[in-house]
Design an enzyme around this catalytic site. Structure first.
Site, PDB file in Angstrom:
ATOM      1  N   LYS A  51      -5.863  27.362  -6.701  1.00 15.20           N
ATOM      2  CA  LYS A  51      -4.968  26.445  -7.425  1.00 15.20           C
ATOM      3  C   LYS A  51      -5.727  25.749  -8.559  1.00 15.20           C
ATOM      4  CE  LYS A  51      -2.007  25.953  -3.375  1.00 15.20           C
ATOM      5  NZ  LYS A  51      -1.542  25.172  -2.216  1.00 15.20           N
ATOM      6  N   GLN A  95      -2.762  19.792   0.911  1.00 10.79           N
ATOM      7  CA  GLN A  95      -2.829  21.136   1.496  1.00 10.79           C
ATOM      8  C   GLN A  95      -2.602  21.068   3.006  1.00 10.79           C
ATOM      9  OE1 GLN A  95      -3.059  23.903  -0.362  1.00 10.79           O
ATOM     10  NE2 GLN A  95      -3.004  25.256   1.387  1.00 10.79           N
ATOM     11  N   ASP A 118       5.013  20.570  -4.461  1.00 11.37           N
ATOM     12  CA  ASP A 118       5.154  21.549  -3.386  1.00 11.37           C
ATOM     13  C   ASP A 118       6.618  21.698  -2.956  1.00 11.37           C
ATOM     14  OD1 ASP A 118       2.926  22.956  -2.468  1.00 11.37           O
ATOM     15  OD2 ASP A 118       2.120  21.232  -1.377  1.00 11.37           O
TER      16      ASP A 118
HETATM   17  N1  GUN Z   1      -0.279  25.678   3.289  1.00 11.45           N
HETATM   18  C1  GUN Z   1       0.226  26.924   3.208  1.00 11.45           C
HETATM   19  N2  GUN Z   1       0.992  27.059   2.110  1.00 11.45           N
HETATM   20  C2  GUN Z   1       0.971  25.862   1.479  1.00 11.45           C
HETATM   21  C3  GUN Z   1       1.579  25.380   0.283  1.00 11.45           C
HETATM   22  O1  GUN Z   1       2.327  26.070  -0.429  1.00 11.45           O
HETATM   23  N3  GUN Z   1       1.307  24.083  -0.027  1.00 11.45           N
HETATM   24  C4  GUN Z   1       0.537  23.293   0.746  1.00 11.45           C
HETATM   25  N4  GUN Z   1       0.342  22.037   0.360  1.00 11.45           N
HETATM   26  N5  GUN Z   1      -0.041  23.710   1.863  1.00 11.45           N
HETATM   27  C5  GUN Z   1       0.193  24.986   2.222  1.00 11.45           C
END
Ligand code: GUN
Length: 293
Positions: A51, A95, A118
């Site tokens: 990211k 996350q 998100d």
């Molecule tokens: N864990 C697995 N996929 C994601 C996601 O798209 N965003 C976040 N914040 N955590 C995750």
């Protein structure tokens, strides 16, 4: 035929970078994404690193806020409060998964929904379910983008979603059934309690597998000519790799691929699209075009 998520995501990152250039030329600020990472889970470390790298490629500023896994819920809530009130931060993510002593739902609900890139906050989830502008969670949004860019027909199609997670399965089903293109599909959601799962899959024009069970979708479950989207990214031991593992999808690719019309590979299919959808959401947050100031 292969759906090349890597290529499409590279195209979109270039499109975003051009938009950022023109925003800067107009005297606007550079979009800024923050990521909160707790602990050292291998998968989470990798996702967050991807990211941050994607932010660079798009011309965004990024900030990584790290905590050890003994962080308290209150410390995280205080951090979220700071990020909510920091005018330079357009959007941020926490996350997942979080350590068990922390309530993920409490953390998600503490995020200002206008910065929730998100799309996990109940306001965004609720708005999506009734078709209002909102941040859509990144994996389902990325899959919709692939279906659109490959002109895969979804109207009236039978779509089976395997898995009912809040992050992928549920929003995916919602998007595929909405009155929109892509969308307008007849959606069935299958999960651990579903009976006759093989038979249900075999009737589908589109199968979206998001269970996290390597090789679950076998060739006998796929109708000839169907489209298969593989969301699985399970780490399986592989002594031939330097890392000691490889990513395995939920689909038995070697045997399913010859039977279907379109299929996403793992890696290089849905994964890169998830990251780029987060970038798109961050750009929307910076432009205030979903939630005007
Ligand atoms: N864990 C697995 N996929 C994601 C996601 O798209 N965003 C976040 N914040 N955590 C995750």
């Amino acid at each position: 035929m292969l759906i090349d998520g890597k290529k499409i995501s590279d195209d979109i990152k270039r499109e975003i970078a051009q938009t950022v250039e023109s925003m800067l030329a107009q005297g606007k600020k550079r979009p800024h994404l923050a990521a909160v990472l707790v602990g050292h889970d291998g998968g989470s470390e990798t996702y967050v690193a991807h990211k941050i790298k994607a932010c660079e490629q798009c011309g965004f500023k990024s900030t990584l806020v790290r905590f050890e896994s003994d962080v308290t819920e209150q410390q995280l809530l205080d951090t979220i409060d700071k990020l909510n009130n920091d005018n330079d931060i357009d959007g941020f993510i926490v996350q997942l998964p979080l350590p068990r002593h922390i309530s993920e739902q409490k953390i998600i609900e503490a995020i200002d929904y206008r910065k929730d890139v998100d799309g996990f906050h109940p306001i965004n989830v609720g708005r999506m379910s009734i078709g209002l502008p909102c941040f859509v969670s990144a994996t389902p949004a990325g899959i919709m983008e692939l279906l659109a860019r490959y002109n895969i027909s979804t109207k009236g199609a039978r779509c089976v979603v395997l898995g009912r997670s809040n992050i992928v399965g549920k929003p995916m089903a919602t998007l595929m059934m909405q009155k929109h293109n892509p969308g307008d599909a007849t959606v069935t959601v299958c999960h651990s309690a579903t009976k006759d799962i093989k038979k249900i899959c075999a009737e589908a024009d589109i199968v979206i597998a998001a269970l996290g069970q390597p090789g679950f979708v076998t060739e006998d479950m796929i109708k000839p000519g169907a489209t298969v989207i593989d969301v699985g990214t399970t780490r399986v031991p592989d002594s031939t790799r330097k890392s000691g593992f490889r990513l395995s999808g939920d689909v038995d690719f070697a045997n399913v691929e010859p039977k279907c019309s379109w299929i996403t590979p793992v890696p290089g299919g849905v994964g890169p699209m998830t990251i780029v959808s987060l970038m798109k959401n961050t750009l929307h947050a910076a432009c205030h075009d979903i939630y005007p100031e």
